[in-house]
Scaffold this active site. Structure first.
Site, PDB file in Angstrom:
ATOM      1  N   ASP A  20     -11.985  75.686  -8.136  1.00 55.30           N
ATOM      2  CA  ASP A  20     -12.170  74.467  -8.906  1.00 55.30           C
ATOM      3  C   ASP A  20     -13.551  73.863  -8.621  1.00 55.30           C
ATOM      4  O   ASP A  20     -13.975  73.797  -7.463  1.00 55.30           O
ATOM      5  CB  ASP A  20     -11.074  73.471  -8.478  1.00 55.30           C
ATOM      6  CG  ASP A  20     -10.958  72.274  -9.408  1.00 55.30           C
ATOM      7  OD1 ASP A  20     -10.714  72.476 -10.594  1.00 55.30           O
ATOM      8  OD2 ASP A  20     -11.114  71.130  -8.918  1.00 55.30           O
ATOM      9  N   GLU A  26     -15.216  78.008 -11.562  1.00 54.01           N
ATOM     10  CA  GLU A  26     -15.449  77.042 -12.643  1.00 54.01           C
ATOM     11  C   GLU A  26     -16.842  76.457 -12.437  1.00 54.01           C
ATOM     12  O   GLU A  26     -17.054  75.614 -11.558  1.00 54.01           O
ATOM     13  CB  GLU A  26     -14.396  75.930 -12.584  1.00 54.01           C
ATOM     14  CG  GLU A  26     -14.536  74.935 -13.720  1.00 54.01           C
ATOM     15  CD  GLU A  26     -13.823  73.602 -13.491  1.00 54.01           C
ATOM     16  OE1 GLU A  26     -13.522  72.922 -14.466  1.00 54.01           O
ATOM     17  OE2 GLU A  26     -13.594  73.227 -12.324  1.00 54.01           O
TER      18      GLU A  26
HETATM   19  C1  NOJ Z   1     -11.330  70.712 -12.713  1.00 46.93           C
HETATM   20  C2  NOJ Z   1      -9.956  70.939 -13.249  1.00 46.93           C
HETATM   21  O1  NOJ Z   1     -10.004  71.947 -14.219  1.00 46.93           O
HETATM   22  C3  NOJ Z   1      -9.459  69.628 -13.781  1.00 46.93           C
HETATM   23  O2  NOJ Z   1      -8.235  69.770 -14.454  1.00 46.93           O
HETATM   24  C4  NOJ Z   1      -9.358  68.640 -12.646  1.00 46.93           C
HETATM   25  O3  NOJ Z   1      -8.998  67.366 -13.128  1.00 46.93           O
HETATM   26  C5  NOJ Z   1     -10.683  68.514 -11.908  1.00 46.93           C
HETATM   27  N1  NOJ Z   1     -11.269  69.799 -11.618  1.00 46.93           N
HETATM   28  C6  NOJ Z   1     -10.488  67.789 -10.610  1.00 46.93           C
HETATM   29  O4  NOJ Z   1      -9.801  68.619  -9.725  1.00 46.93           O
END
Ligand code: NOJ
Length: 553
Positions: free
Chosen positions: A204, A244
């Site tokens: 993440d 990500e």
């Molecule tokens: C990215 C995630 O895809 C999202 O859903 C989340 O709210 C944020 N990171 C914070 O963890």
């Protein structure tokens, strides 16, 4: 590298499927999906052609960000099951040829995580430095990730009189990765889940995770990512980090590492995804073609992960303001279908007005673009979002299995569900997996076929990509080639038929193009010339069959 040397590189040609256990299948009838339910659907996923299952966070959570606010990195949310249930899913999946990867959310914790509770109790707590504190909020206290929901990055903790950093919500304090104790905790977390049999992580918010807060003096933050990767490699030869990283391509390259493959293994292609929507809005493949041309070549030890939808808003943040407005006007004309001024809260079929030709063309592209395809659950049956749910969670509705109560997701009273399926044309009565399983013409069967063709076409994952010149402006023609052979794919973005004249000049005389989805065989003329007709929103995958190469399909 020869495609046959692929022992630990299973992920180069994987078909990734993302789901949230909470909304997939409720086995115990309490209205919340669970691991026991998911275990019953592993065969469905195997049958679909999935080879890598990405589980969204299933850890104990404060549940104010749908599980991305973890209170125990080693635990399992008791509503979803136990460690035993997780292991059952991992084992069953592995038995069916599916590897499981899990979300690693270590940029921050929930503010109810025991570390943060202790950290804010006293400045002298051993956990104080697990987080990032300042006496005064630094000057760059803007650019929040969730505009409209948050206004600052630094929140005053009244009791201790200092501000803590939170890149996301104020209830998600950022961990301080400059602290070796935090890095050890993250490594232990990784080690723990690997030991239970998972094959890697969807990491993440990577740029935020490794970002060093202003005023901290840390060596190259990428060194930390390299460290993580080395650790992962030591613990598991097959494990991956799927990151990500929503940044311009040039910057993304840094996240693969200098000797690519040293940091993240795979990265989502956010730029390509956004360009695709611009192309769809304009019925013109040029924006996507431009993105694909700009997409940097990567080493065999790295990979792009393509997607057309994920669990968040469909972000358009990397388009220009004018381009974003074009996409908004085409696919989210109503303000309530947008969020944060940058994204759309709808799923693909509703954006495309339910046009099956267009929907299929987009999935054909997804599976044929160089890289690996990533599906968000429900895409395979054409689920829509629930327009009554505003914001990002509109697309996180229960999986629609049948036309029975709650779409077959749960036998519980609808009032007990944490999210509801949509009503109207996209309701489970009309869109569900059971009905599509019995219909050879369904989207589900179509996606299954795409996955099957993708899996016998390793050049898509391994090959070198090229965009081919031709004379039909509404059509994207790309080719991927590797030592096993070459495939050419055509996609028509317009609601008009197109005739495409191509020249595959470097193909030997006698080569043919065999259609991977039909009986056609087209002989290449002199200088590799060939003429093809595509219907409106039509598409084709053509294998270059050279005399005697013995390829399948
Ligand atoms: C990215 C995630 O895809 C999202 O859903 C989340 O709210 C944020 N990171 C914070 O963890």
């Amino acid at each position: 590298m020869k495609i046959t040397d692929t022992s630990d590189l299973w992920w180069k040609t994987s078909v990734v499927y993302c789901l949230d256990v909470e909304t997939y299948l409720d086995h115990d009838g309490d209205g919340v999906g669970d691991f026991a339910g998911l275990a019953q659907r592993i065969d469905y996923l195997a049958d679909l052609g999935v080879t890598c299952l990405w589980l969204m966070p299933f850890y104990p959570t404060a549940d104010r960000d749908d599980g991305y606010d973890v209170t125990d990195f080693y635990g399992v949310d008791p509503r979803l099951g136990t460690h035993g249930d997780v292991v059952e899913v991992i084992r069953t999946a592995r038995d069916r040829g599916i590897r499981v990867i899990v979300d690693l959310v270590v940029n921050h914790t929930a503010d109810t995580h025991p570390w943060f509770v202790a950290a804010r109790r006293s400045r002298n707590s051993r956990y104080r430095d697990y987080y990032v504190w300042r006496d005064e909020p630094p000057a760059n206290n803007v650019n929040t990730v969730f505009p409209g929901e948050e206004t600052t990055l630094w929140e005053l903790d009244e009791k201790s009189g200092q501000y803590y950093l939170h890149t996301f919500y104020r209830h998600q304090p950022d961990l301080n990765i400059g602290n070796p104790a935090v890095r050890d905790e993250i490594a232990k977390t990784i080690g723990f889940w690997l030991q239970l049999g998972i094959s890697g992580f969807r990491v993440d918010a990577v740029p935020f995770l490794i970002e060093v807060p202003e005023g901290e003096d840390l060596a190259d933050p990428h060194e930390y990512l390299r460290d993580l990767r080395r650790f992962l490699r030591r613990r598991s030869r097959e494990a991956v980090l799927l990151g990500e990283v929503n940044l311009p391509y040039k910057e993304q390259l840094d996240y693969f590492g200098d000797n690519q493959g040293e940091e993240l293994t795979l990265q989502f292609d956010f730029i390509g995804m956004q360009a695709l929507y611009l192309s769809l809005a304009r019925s013109d493949p040029r924006p996507l073609a431009k993105a694909l041309r700009a997409r940097p070549a990567i080493a065999p030890e790295a990979q792009w992960a393509n997607f057309v939808r994920n669990h968040d808003e469909l972000t358009l943040d990397k388009l220009t303001d004018a381009e974003r407005e074009e996409v908004f006007a085409a696919f989210a004309p109503d303000e309530r279908q947008r969020v944060y001024g940058r994204g759309i809260t709808r799923r693909l079929p509703t954006m495309l007005g339910g046009d099956p030709r267009r929907i299929r063309m987009v999935y054909s592209l997804l599976f044929s673009l160089p890289g690996v395809p990533v599906l968000f659950y429900g895409e395979e049956i054409g689920m829509g979002e629930n327009p009554d749910i505003l914001g990002r969670t509109s697309v996180r509705t229960p999986m629609q299995w049948s036309d029975s109560r709650n779409g077959g997701f749960s036998p519980a009273a609808p009032s007990r569900l944490t999210s509801r399926p949509p009503e109207g044309g996209y309701a489970p009565e009309h869109i569900n997996a059971s009905q599509q399983l019995n219909d050879d013409e369904s989207l589900l069967h179509f996606i299954r076929k795409l996955a099957a063709r993708y899996r016998i076409s390793p050049e898509i994952g391994w090959g070198t990509a090229e965009l081919l010149e031709h004379d039909a402006p509404s059509v994207l023609v790309h080719s991927v080639r590797a030592d096993v052979g070459r495939m050419v794919a055509l996609h028509n973005f317009a609601d008009e038929p197109a005739r495409v004249r191509l020249a595959l000049e470097d193909e030997p005389e006698g080569a043919e193009l065999t259609d991977l989805f039909g009986p056609d065989r087209l002989a290449l003329g002199p200088a590799g010339r060939v003429e093809l007709d595509l219907p409106a929103y039509g598409w084709r995958w053509l294998r270059v069959a050279r005399p005697g190469d013995g390829r399948l399909g």
